[in-house]
Design a protein around this motif. Structure first.
Motif, PDB file in Angstrom:
ATOM      1  N   UNK A 114      16.590   8.577 -36.066  1.00  0.00           N
ATOM      2  CA  UNK A 114      18.181   9.880 -36.264  1.00  0.00           C
ATOM      3  C   UNK A 114      17.086  10.969 -35.770  1.00  0.00           C
ATOM      4  N   UNK A 115      15.680  10.858 -35.776  1.00  0.00           N
ATOM      5  CA  UNK A 115      15.025  12.137 -36.046  1.00  0.00           C
ATOM      6  C   UNK A 115      14.406  12.716 -34.517  1.00  0.00           C
ATOM      7  N   UNK A 116      15.179  12.493 -32.857  1.00  0.00           N
ATOM      8  CA  UNK A 116      14.738  13.130 -31.702  1.00  0.00           C
ATOM      9  C   UNK A 116      15.240  14.137 -31.546  1.00  0.00           C
ATOM     10  N   UNK A 117      15.391  13.618 -30.057  1.00  0.00           N
ATOM     11  CA  UNK A 117      16.343  15.814 -29.143  1.00  0.00           C
ATOM     12  C   UNK A 117      17.514  14.328 -28.759  1.00  0.00           C
ATOM     13  N   UNK A 124      20.053  19.625 -28.091  1.00  0.00           N
ATOM     14  CA  UNK A 124      19.885  20.080 -29.588  1.00  0.00           C
ATOM     15  C   UNK A 124      19.589  18.374 -30.211  1.00  0.00           C
ATOM     16  N   UNK A 125      18.218  18.990 -31.740  1.00  0.00           N
ATOM     17  CA  UNK A 125      17.339  18.058 -31.696  1.00  0.00           C
ATOM     18  C   UNK A 125      15.906  18.406 -33.058  1.00  0.00           C
ATOM     19  N   UNK A 126      15.818  17.602 -33.065  1.00  0.00           N
ATOM     20  CA  UNK A 126      15.003  17.601 -34.291  1.00  0.00           C
ATOM     21  C   UNK A 126      13.533  17.431 -33.922  1.00  0.00           C
ATOM     22  N   UNK A 127      12.849  18.638 -34.522  1.00  0.00           N
ATOM     23  CA  UNK A 127      11.364  18.585 -34.232  1.00  0.00           C
ATOM     24  C   UNK A 127      10.557  17.296 -34.372  1.00  0.00           C
ATOM     25  N   UNK A 128      10.788  16.215 -35.302  1.00  0.00           N
ATOM     26  CA  UNK A 128      10.262  16.053 -35.585  1.00  0.00           C
ATOM     27  C   UNK A 128      10.838  15.180 -36.825  1.00  0.00           C
ATOM     28  N   UNK A 129      10.107  13.732 -37.747  1.00  0.00           N
ATOM     29  CA  UNK A 129      10.921  13.048 -38.372  1.00  0.00           C
ATOM     30  C   UNK A 129      10.522  14.155 -40.405  1.00  0.00           C
TER      31      UNK A 129
END
Length: 174
Positions: free
Chosen positions: A61-64, A79-84
């Motif tokens: 779940x740590x994607x865009x 919105x999103x995470x820059x990585x795990x």
């Protein structure tokens, strides 16, 4: 992975095919893009997502996530995470909206949902940053519960931490 649903938004987990189409500027027949979407930031995030998928696999779940309006499914930003998460349970976030969608609270709503998702997955710290003159983004992060955590010559840093990631917040939108 299913969409993250908020009062007015759908945060749709980006797939590899969707990221490739976004970079090519070619919406799928079912995709509805608001004028101005994708932005340069959306393209950059899609490229980073594809690089991560190629290097280590799908980070979800740590994607865009594509930010879509619930009322019509139109994509208005990302919105999103820059990585795990790193070894300390920390992740970094980024987000952006097309100009016509700004000022309606969508970014804060999306960020609150992403913070809840992170916390539910055991994350203990979420970090973000914005240029000094981007006061709108400063407001988005503070409205979502993040606090200033320093600055350098270019940006202000924000973060939110949770000492016990297994304890759900009393208020889902701190």
């Amino acid at each position: 992975m299913d969409d993250v649903v908020t009062e007015r938004l759908l945060l749709h987990p980006m797939t590899i095919g969707e990221a490739e189409r976004l970079l090519a500027g070619e919406p799928d027949g079912g995709d509805r893009w608001a004028p101005g979407y994708p932005t340069e930031g959306d393209a950059s995030a899609a490229g980073r997502f594809l690089g991560t998928c190629a290097d280590t696999g799908d980070p979800h779940p740590f994607g865009n996530y594509e930010i879509r309006l619930r009322e019509d499914g139109r994509a208005i930003g990302g919105i999103g995470f820059h990585g795990p998460a790193d070894a300390h349970g920390s992740v970094t976030i980024g987000y952006g909206l097309v100009p016509s969608a700004r000022g309606s609270g969508y970014a804060s709503e999306a960020l609150r949902a992403l913070l809840l998702l992170a916390r539910s997955r055991g994350i203990t710290r979420v970090k973000g940053d914005a240029d000094h003159d981007n006061t709108a983004s400063h407001h988005v992060m503070t409205a979502a519960g993040m606090r200033p955590a320093g600055q350098d010559e270019r940006v202000r840093y924000f973060e939110i931490t949770w000492p016990d990631p297994t304890t759900a917040p009393a208020d889902p939108y701190p």
